[in-house]
Design a protein around this motif. Structure first.
Motif, PDB file in Angstrom:
ATOM      1  N   VAL A  68       0.851  -1.177   0.000  1.00  0.00           N
ATOM      2  CA  VAL A  68       0.000   0.000   0.000  1.00  0.00           C
ATOM      3  C   VAL A  68       0.895   1.238   0.000  1.00  0.00           C
ATOM      4  CG1 VAL A  68      -1.848   1.181   1.241  1.00  0.00           C
ATOM      5  CG2 VAL A  68      -1.686  -1.307   1.330  1.00  0.00           C
ATOM      6  N   PRO A  69       0.600   2.228  -0.839  1.00  0.00           N
ATOM      7  CA  PRO A  69       1.450   3.420  -0.881  1.00  0.00           C
ATOM      8  C   PRO A  69       1.548   4.143   0.458  1.00  0.00           C
ATOM      9  CG  PRO A  69      -0.030   3.389  -2.757  1.00  0.00           C
ATOM     10  CD  PRO A  69      -0.433   2.257  -1.870  1.00  0.00           C
ATOM     11  N   ASN A  70       0.510   4.044   1.297  1.00  0.00           N
ATOM     12  CA  ASN A  70       0.569   4.698   2.607  1.00  0.00           C
ATOM     13  C   ASN A  70       1.640   4.077   3.500  1.00  0.00           C
ATOM     14  OD1 ASN A  70      -1.567   6.155   1.692  1.00  0.00           O
ATOM     15  ND2 ASN A  70      -3.106   4.995   2.809  1.00  0.00           N
ATOM     16  N   GLN A  71       1.982   2.807   3.268  1.00  0.00           N
ATOM     17  CA  GLN A  71       3.028   2.147   4.051  1.00  0.00           C
ATOM     18  C   GLN A  71       4.424   2.580   3.602  1.00  0.00           C
ATOM     19  OE1 GLN A  71       2.171  -1.920   3.161  1.00  0.00           O
ATOM     20  NE2 GLN A  71       0.963  -2.223   5.028  1.00  0.00           N
ATOM     21  N   ALA A  72       4.525   3.092   2.391  1.00  0.00           N
ATOM     22  CA  ALA A  72       5.829   3.440   1.820  1.00  0.00           C
ATOM     23  C   ALA A  72       6.172   4.892   2.142  1.00  0.00           C
ATOM     24  CB  ALA A  72       5.818   3.200   0.309  1.00  0.00           C
ATOM     25  N   ARG A  73       6.583   5.123   3.382  1.00  0.00           N
ATOM     26  CA  ARG A  73       7.028   6.461   3.756  1.00  0.00           C
ATOM     27  C   ARG A  73       8.433   6.677   3.190  1.00  0.00           C
ATOM     28  NH1 ARG A  73       6.169   4.543   8.971  1.00  0.00           N
ATOM     29  NH2 ARG A  73       8.248   5.350   9.438  1.00  0.00           N
ATOM     30  N   ASP A  74       8.872   7.923   3.212  1.00  0.00           N
ATOM     31  CA  ASP A  74      10.192   8.236   2.653  1.00  0.00           C
ATOM     32  C   ASP A  74      11.300   7.420   3.316  1.00  0.00           C
ATOM     33  OD1 ASP A  74       8.943  10.039   1.029  1.00  0.00           O
ATOM     34  OD2 ASP A  74       9.721  11.831   2.018  1.00  0.00           O
ATOM     35  N   GLU A  75      11.206   7.232   4.637  1.00  0.00           N
ATOM     36  CA  GLU A  75      12.236   6.469   5.348  1.00  0.00           C
ATOM     37  C   GLU A  75      12.261   5.014   4.871  1.00  0.00           C
ATOM     38  OE1 GLU A  75       9.600   7.893   7.322  1.00  0.00           O
ATOM     39  OE2 GLU A  75      10.628   9.807   7.277  1.00  0.00           O
ATOM     40  N   THR A  76      11.075   4.446   4.648  1.00  0.00           N
ATOM     41  CA  THR A  76      10.994   3.060   4.174  1.00  0.00           C
ATOM     42  C   THR A  76      11.602   2.926   2.793  1.00  0.00           C
ATOM     43  OG1 THR A  76       8.916   2.885   5.395  1.00  0.00           O
ATOM     44  CG2 THR A  76       9.409   1.131   3.818  1.00  0.00           C
ATOM     45  N   ILE A  77      11.291   3.875   1.920  1.00  0.00           N
ATOM     46  CA  ILE A  77      11.813   3.831   0.554  1.00  0.00           C
ATOM     47  C   ILE A  77      13.332   3.993   0.572  1.00  0.00           C
ATOM     48  CG2 ILE A  77      11.789   5.012  -1.677  1.00  0.00           C
ATOM     49  CD1 ILE A  77       8.836   5.706  -1.096  1.00  0.00           C
ATOM     50  N   ARG A  78      13.826   4.891   1.400  1.00  0.00           N
ATOM     51  CA  ARG A  78      15.280   5.119   1.447  1.00  0.00           C
ATOM     52  C   ARG A  78      16.025   3.931   2.053  1.00  0.00           C
ATOM     53  NH1 ARG A  78      13.669  10.894   2.528  1.00  0.00           N
ATOM     54  NH2 ARG A  78      14.011  11.845   0.493  1.00  0.00           N
ATOM     55  N   SER A  79      15.427   3.276   3.036  1.00  0.00           N
ATOM     56  CA  SER A  79      16.094   2.090   3.599  1.00  0.00           C
ATOM     57  C   SER A  79      16.085   0.942   2.596  1.00  0.00           C
ATOM     58  CB  SER A  79      15.444   1.674   4.913  1.00  0.00           C
ATOM     59  OG  SER A  79      14.132   1.217   4.703  1.00  0.00           O
ATOM     60  N   THR A  80      15.024   0.851   1.798  1.00  0.00           N
ATOM     61  CA  THR A  80      14.985  -0.170   0.743  1.00  0.00           C
ATOM     62  C   THR A  80      16.033   0.126  -0.316  1.00  0.00           C
ATOM     63  OG1 THR A  80      12.624  -0.475   1.132  1.00  0.00           O
ATOM     64  CG2 THR A  80      13.488  -1.312  -0.946  1.00  0.00           C
ATOM     65  N   ALA A  81      16.256   1.397  -0.613  1.00  0.00           N
ATOM     66  CA  ALA A  81      17.283   1.773  -1.587  1.00  0.00           C
ATOM     67  C   ALA A  81      18.657   1.322  -1.118  1.00  0.00           C
ATOM     68  CB  ALA A  81      17.264   3.281  -1.813  1.00  0.00           C
ATOM     69  N   LEU A  82      18.921   1.460   0.170  1.00  0.00           N
ATOM     70  CA  LEU A  82      20.213   0.995   0.694  1.00  0.00           C
ATOM     71  C   LEU A  82      20.334  -0.518   0.577  1.00  0.00           C
ATOM     72  CD1 LEU A  82      20.562   3.235   3.869  1.00  0.00           C
ATOM     73  CD2 LEU A  82      21.804   3.427   1.713  1.00  0.00           C
ATOM     74  N   LYS A  83      19.224  -1.237   0.810  1.00  0.00           N
ATOM     75  CA  LYS A  83      19.255  -2.701   0.743  1.00  0.00           C
ATOM     76  C   LYS A  83      19.537  -3.201  -0.668  1.00  0.00           C
ATOM     77  CE  LYS A  83      16.086  -3.541   4.544  1.00  0.00           C
ATOM     78  NZ  LYS A  83      14.742  -4.000   4.912  1.00  0.00           N
ATOM     79  N   ILE A  84      18.978  -2.515  -1.670  1.00  0.00           N
ATOM     80  CA  ILE A  84      19.179  -3.001  -3.043  1.00  0.00           C
ATOM     81  C   ILE A  84      20.381  -2.359  -3.725  1.00  0.00           C
ATOM     82  CG2 ILE A  84      16.751  -3.575  -3.318  1.00  0.00           C
ATOM     83  CD1 ILE A  84      16.464  -1.133  -5.121  1.00  0.00           C
ATOM     84  N   GLY A  85      21.039  -1.423  -3.023  1.00  0.00           N
ATOM     85  CA  GLY A  85      22.294  -0.895  -3.540  1.00  0.00           C
ATOM     86  C   GLY A  85      22.170   0.275  -4.491  1.00  0.00           C
ATOM     87  N   VAL A  86      21.162   1.124  -4.318  1.00  0.00           N
ATOM     88  CA  VAL A  86      21.075   2.344  -5.121  1.00  0.00           C
ATOM     89  C   VAL A  86      21.199   3.547  -4.187  1.00  0.00           C
ATOM     90  CG1 VAL A  86      19.677   1.298  -6.940  1.00  0.00           C
ATOM     91  CG2 VAL A  86      18.555   2.417  -5.045  1.00  0.00           C
ATOM     92  N   HIS A  87      21.554   4.687  -4.735  1.00  0.00           N
ATOM     93  CA  HIS A  87      21.691   5.901  -3.935  1.00  0.00           C
ATOM     94  C   HIS A  87      20.336   6.278  -3.334  1.00  0.00           C
ATOM     95  CE1 HIS A  87      25.814   6.893  -4.926  1.00  0.00           C
ATOM     96  NE2 HIS A  87      25.559   6.542  -6.177  1.00  0.00           N
ATOM     97  N   PRO A  88      20.332   6.879  -2.164  1.00  0.00           N
ATOM     98  CA  PRO A  88      19.063   7.283  -1.552  1.00  0.00           C
ATOM     99  C   PRO A  88      18.287   8.220  -2.478  1.00  0.00           C
ATOM    100  CG  PRO A  88      20.852   7.509   0.019  1.00  0.00           C
ATOM    101  CD  PRO A  88      21.473   7.181  -1.301  1.00  0.00           C
ATOM    102  N   PRO A  89      16.995   7.966  -2.652  1.00  0.00           N
ATOM    103  CA  PRO A  89      16.213   8.770  -3.598  1.00  0.00           C
ATOM    104  C   PRO A  89      15.826  10.128  -3.008  1.00  0.00           C
ATOM    105  CG  PRO A  89      14.840   7.100  -2.611  1.00  0.00           C
ATOM    106  CD  PRO A  89      16.229   6.847  -2.121  1.00  0.00           C
TER     107      PRO A  89
END
Length: 105
Positions: A68-89
């Motif tokens: 759900v998009p409401n679950q995807a806060r900026d912090e969640t998206i940025r921590s996922t970016a670190l997990k998959i190896g891309v720069h923080p969005p």
């Protein structure tokens, strides 16, 4: 000859979903990249790369159980970016990730 005793059918082995690996548990392999078309203005390249990054992040979030998009806060998206190896969005890319998730519902 003596008749063989009938054999019981063996139960099929099942795998519990409790320990099935999530895609984020597996290492991501870098994708093979092809060169972008020449002759476009700089804004086109920025938007194109932002869309690709948002799509990768949306897929990783969906694989990790954030549907759900409401679950995807900026912090969640940025921590996922670190997990998959891309720069923080950026904030704009985080907004684009949520819009992609809304569209996929």
């Amino acid at each position: 000859m003596p008749a063989a005793a009938p054999q019981k059918p063996q139960p099929k082995p099942t795998q519990s979903t409790a320990r099935r690996p999530v895609l984020l548990d597996l290492p991501y392999a870098p994708l093979e990249r092809s060169p972008l078309p020449p002759g476009r203005d700089r804004g086109w390249y920025i938007t194109h790369n932002r869309r690709l990054k948002a799509m990768r992040l949306a897929i990783a979030l969906l694989d990790s159980g954030v549907y759900v998009p409401n679950q995807a806060r900026d912090e969640t998206i940025r921590s996922t970016a670190l997990k998959i190896g891309v720069h923080p969005p950026s904030d704009t890319t985080c907004h684009m990730v949520r819009e992609l998730m809304r569209y996929c519902r």
